[in-house]
Every structure is written in C-alpha cells, then in structure tokens.
Design a protein around this motif. Structure first.
Motif, short mmCIF file in Angstrom:
data_model
loop_
_atom_site.label_atom_id
_atom_site.label_comp_id
_atom_site.label_asym_id
_atom_site.label_seq_id
_atom_site.Cartn_x
_atom_site.Cartn_y
_atom_site.Cartn_z
N SER A 136 40.32 -16.84 -15.56
CA SER A 136 39.78 -15.69 -14.82
C SER A 136 38.86 -16.14 -13.69
O SER A 136 38.83 -15.54 -12.61
CB SER A 136 39.01 -14.76 -15.77
OG SER A 136 39.86 -14.19 -16.73
N SER A 240 44.05 -11.64 -18.52
CA SER A 240 43.35 -12.08 -17.32
C SER A 240 44.16 -11.77 -16.06
O SER A 240 43.60 -11.58 -14.98
CB SER A 240 43.08 -13.59 -17.39
OG SER A 240 42.21 -13.89 -18.45
N THR A 393 36.59 -10.74 -19.51
CA THR A 393 37.49 -10.90 -18.37
C THR A 393 36.91 -10.24 -17.13
O THR A 393 36.93 -10.80 -16.03
CB THR A 393 38.86 -10.28 -18.70
OG1 THR A 393 39.35 -10.85 -19.91
CG2 THR A 393 39.86 -10.53 -17.59
#
Length: 570
Positions: A136, A240, A393
């Motif tokens: 991420s 992600s 995330t």
C-alpha cells in the motif's frame, strides 16, 4: 517534461488499468466512504473466519459425544469400562467437584491447544500485515515497479517463513501442551483406600487424554498453516488494490466448506477433534487454490500488479530493504498475538497450579471454563481485528501521500467504529444471551460451574472493550511504518504489563485464599495497557511533527500538464 521518462522513473510503464481501482478507491472517494467500504468487507471476512472457528469448536463439544464410532474406538464411553464407570459413580455419589463429561475434556483440549494456534494466527497476520502495508505504501507513492518487487519478495518470504515457523512450532507442541496441565492432587476430597486410587487414576486418565487430543489438533493446524498464510497475504494484497468483493466471497465459500466437512468428520469418523483440524486444513487449501486461480484470471486481464511472471526465479530480485520492512512492521502483529499466546500460556499454567490449592477444586476446573469462554471472545475479537485490518490500508495509503488530515480522520473513525462494535458485542453476550452462548459449550444453569463461567465470560468480554484502546493506538504506528514503537505497543498487554501482573495477582490470590484476585487480573491489565497505548499514540499523532517526505509523483497531474502543453502548441 518528458512523460515517458517520468512514467519509467515512477515505475508506471504498464497498462494503467492495473491501478485504476486503487486510484478510484483512495483518491476519488472520501476517507469515510473508502474506510467504510474496506472495513465492512474486512469485518465480514474476519467475522466469517471467526464464526467458522467458533462453530468448529461448538461442533467438537456438541457433536463428538454423539459419535458412537469415536466413543467405541477410544473407550471413552465409560459405560464400556467398568473401572471408569466405578470412578464416576464415586465422584457423583460424593459430589466431588471433578469434571467427568466428554464435553469438559474437549473444552480442556481446546484451551491447551489455543496458545499454539494463536501463534499460527500471529504468523499469518504478521506476513499479511507486513507485506500489504509495504504494498500500500508503494501504491500511495505511485512507485508501481517497487510494488511488484514487494509482491515478488513477499510471496517467497511467505513460503519460507511459514514452513520454517511450522517446523519450530511442531517441535514446541510436545512441550507447550503438557506444561499447561497439572495433575490434580485429590487429597482434599477426603477419599481413602481403593476409592482414592481409582479416582486419582481416572483424573490422570482424563488429563492425559486432553493432552493427547490437544497435541493432535494443534499439530494438524500447524502443519497446514502455510496455506492459511498465503490466503491472508492474497486477500490483504487484493484489498490494497481496492479489490474486495470477490475475495470476500471466496473466504465465505471456504468457511462453508469447512463447516460442512466438520459435521461429516466429527459425526461419522473416529478422528475425534482431529477431524475438525483436518476440515479446517482442507478449507485453507481450497481457499488458497481459489485465490491462485483468481489472480491468474486478473493476470490475463492485466488487471493487477500481482503478476505471476514476476515470480519467475530468473526475474527474482531480492530486496533487503523490503524484507526488513515486512518483518519490522509485521513483527508487531506477530508479537502482539505471540505475547497474548504467552500470556494465555502463563495464565492457564497458573490456573492449573493454584486452583486446587486456593479453592479445593480440580486443577482443570478453570481450564474447562476457558475452553468455552475463549472461543466466544475470539469470535468477536476477530471482528475488531477486521476493522483494524481494513483501516490500515486507508491510513498507509494516505500517509504515503502525506495527507496527514486523512490519517487523523481514519484513526478516530476506526476508534469509534471499534468501540461501537465492542460495546454491542459486550451487551449481546453478557446481558442479552449469556445462557445461550454458554449452552453452546454444554455449560448449563444447573451445572456447578455455570456461575463461574458467567463471571469469567463477562470479565473476558469487558476486555474486548478495553482492547480497542490498545489496538487502535497500535494501528497508527503499524500503518505509518514505525516498527520500534509499533513493537513496544504491541507487547504492552501480553508481556510488559501482562506477565508481571499475572504473577502479582497469583501471589495475592494465594495469600488471601481468594481466586477472584487472579480471575479479574486480565481485565485490570488490559485497562492499564489500553490507556497507556492509546494516550501515547494520540499524543504522537497530534504533538509530534512528522518529518516531511518527498512528494510522490502524481501521474494524473503529469498527464494533465502534458495535455495542456500539447493544446497550447497546437
């Protein structure tokens, strides 16, 4: 500005379709909406996983005693064994507080295996967390070439780490399980002669049987944990990328397969609780296979950065900085769960050593109760973990983009959501349906242990509310890539405050002859650690200035600038 050079520099010289879902979710959606979208599905996945573990343990307690094949094969139907039948008659006639049911021994086995299975979960979360946060981070920086390297290194790291840790845990199983269970000295029950010998033999037999079952159950789950690790990594990476719906459906399907196999193996085979472990392992294998196929389809559509061609050994490029980052960030999750497992191990060992001394009850008394209470707690704990997992995330992506305002919003929104969930679960379990939840594990109002089980259930579920403070505080440090602080806050409950607190509570309980001093200790420890961690993370977020980072290349702005330049030239 040369657009091709900028794309090459930022690692975006490929079909932009691969990252469209990322941009749409994190940059074209408000923090509240993106957080809710990811968190909702993350909670569904985590809660579904928690439910199948919960149902798994209920089925062991409720279905296994009904299986005539299993009872005959293990000689556990005491009606077939005159020696054990006589021992049970003595226990019941003299109203001795010794557990004699199949369900109680199954619950004890669940308790004895839980520290090891919790460490397996910790390893799974460590890999999924460390790899997905790094992934991420690269997506937020728009460094898509580095994102592919994270995928490459993360895949092989998952394979090696899961196999090595499983081998270590298999060896530890033969030490960790027996150490928690102590032999009960029945001198306090005022038995003499052959009656005393017979009852002592029966108590030892039940103890040995629960240890054997716990080891078999743990060994199977540990042996197949590699598939669970890959499932968690795959779903974390897809999340992600903003791909949530289909992976969630896959997890739910695998859970349904697991529950169906549970019923079949527990009711119609002589595998015992090992059947439940085999069912879980099969569902892990099925889930991993489905994800591999799904990612293959995405590869064909050029709709993901998780390219299989990147896994070719010839293309493999070991990146020490990525591996160190994965372990550094993921290690906090590992240590949080591992420290909780150690805390549980110490707690159960102390229960096994002082229960008879302080209360005169069988040393396995509280272990059998924990075998019912712990699965109930773990079910709702999984939902809180789902919220945290989804929020990571969002925070990681925004932190990589230097959008600190969005980081703060996501932090507090996550805190509020987690507290709301925890309070709802606490009220549901402790005030609305306590009898129903305990009934699932064969603890009934007419049982001698019902009141103690109800008290322990309320204490354990109250811990869930206080846990939110600690785990939400730790969320910030994990998501923003601060490994040392994240590690320290992750072991606050289990190690820093936990182990000393348990031994202090043990000493007080023995000195005062009051077991409640030890029973309430985990709640007090959770309260102290939660307040400290939450307070420190909030101070850090608002009063400690972040170092300014290099602003990532904004490909959309580059495209717009190039388009403007071309229009002007025309």
């Amino acid at each position: 500005m040369n657009l091709d050079k900028e794309k090459e520099k930022s690692g975006t010289s490929f079909n932009n379709k691969s990252v469209d879902s990322v941009v749409k979710l994190f940059e074209k959606t408000s923090v509240f909406k993106s957080l809710n979208k990811i968190v909702f599905l993350a909670v569904v996945v985590s809660l579904a996983t928690g439910i199948y573990v919960f149902v798994d343990q209920i089925l062991m307690v409720r279905i296994l005693p009904l299986n005539p094949i299993f009872k005959d094969e293990t000689f556990f139907d005491f009606a077939y064994n005159s020696q054990w039948k006589q021992a049970i008659d003595i226990i019941r006639t003299q109203q001795l507080n010794i557990q004699t049911s199949v369900a109680s021994i199954i619950r004890t086995s669940i308790s004895l295996s839980s520290p090891l299975t919790l460490i397996c979960t910790a390893i799974t979360l460590m890999l999924g967390l460390g790899i997905s946060i790094n992934y991420s981070k690269m997506l937020g920086k728009q460094d898509y070439t580095k994102a592919k390297v994270v995928w490459n290194n993360g895949f092989f790291l998952t394979l090696i780490t899961s196999l090595v840790t499983s081998a270590i845990l298999i060896g530890l199983t033969f030490f960790v399980v027996p150490i928690q269970s102590k032999t009960t000295n029945i001198d306090s029950f005022n038995l003499t002669g052959n009656d005393k010998i017979l009852v002592q033999d029966f108590v030892n037999y039940c103890r040995d049987l629960s240890i054997t079952w716990a080891k078999e159950y743990a060994l199977i789950l540990i042996g197949f944990n590699v598939f669970n690790c890959f499932t968690m990594v795959f779903i974390s990476l897809l999340n992600s990328e903003g791909k949530n719906g289909i992976p969630t459906a896959f997890i739910l399907t695998a859970n349904v397969i697991n529950i169906g196999l549970d019923v079949i193996l527990l009711l119609f085979t002589k595998l015992g609780i090992s059947g439940a472990a085999i069912a879980t392992s099969i569902s892990w294998i099925a889930s991993t296979s489905i994800f591999l196929l799904y990612i293959y389809i995405l590869n064909k559509k050029n709709d993901t950065l998780l390219q299989y061609k990147s896994l070719n050994i010839k293309n493999f490029r070991f990146d020490k900085s990525i591996v160190i980052f994965i372990f550094a960030i993921g290690m906090s999750s590992l240590f949080r769960n591992a420290s909780t497992a150690i805390f549980s191990l110490v707690q159960q060992s102390i229960y096994g050593s002082i229960t008879n001394q302080v209360t005169g009850l069988d040393n396995s008394y509280y272990l059998t109760i924990l075998g019912a209470v712990s699965p109930i707690y773990n079910l709702f704990y999984s939902a809180i973990i789902g919220i945290i997992r989804g929020a990571r995330t969002v925070i990681t992506y925004n932190h990589a983009k230097n959008n600190i305002d969005n980081v703060k919003k996501a932090y507090w929104m996550t805190m509020v959501m987690s507290l709301a969930y925890a309070l709802i679960f606490f009220i549901l379990v402790c005030f609305a349906l306590p009898k129903q939840f305990l009934w699932l594990f064969d603890i009934l109002p007419e049982n001698d242990n019902f009141n103690d089980a109800s008290k322990l259930l309320m204490i354990t579920m109250a811990q869930l509310v206080l846990l939110v403070l600690a785990i939400s505080g730790m969320l910030y440090f994990q998501s923003t890539g601060k490994p040392i602080t994240s590690l320290i806050t992750s072991i606050a409950y289990g190690i820093i405050f936990g182990i000393p607190g348990l031994f202090i509570a043990r000493a007080i309980a023995v000195a005062t002859g009051n077991i409640d001093c030890f029973v309430f200790a985990p709640l007090a420890i959770m309260g102290v650690s939660g307040i400290v961690v939450c307070g420190y993370s909030s101070w850090y977020l608002y009063l400690r200035k972040e170092k300014q980072k290099d602003t990532p290349i904004d490909i959309q702005s580059i495209n717009n600038n190039e388009s403007t330049k071309l229009s002007t030239q025309k």
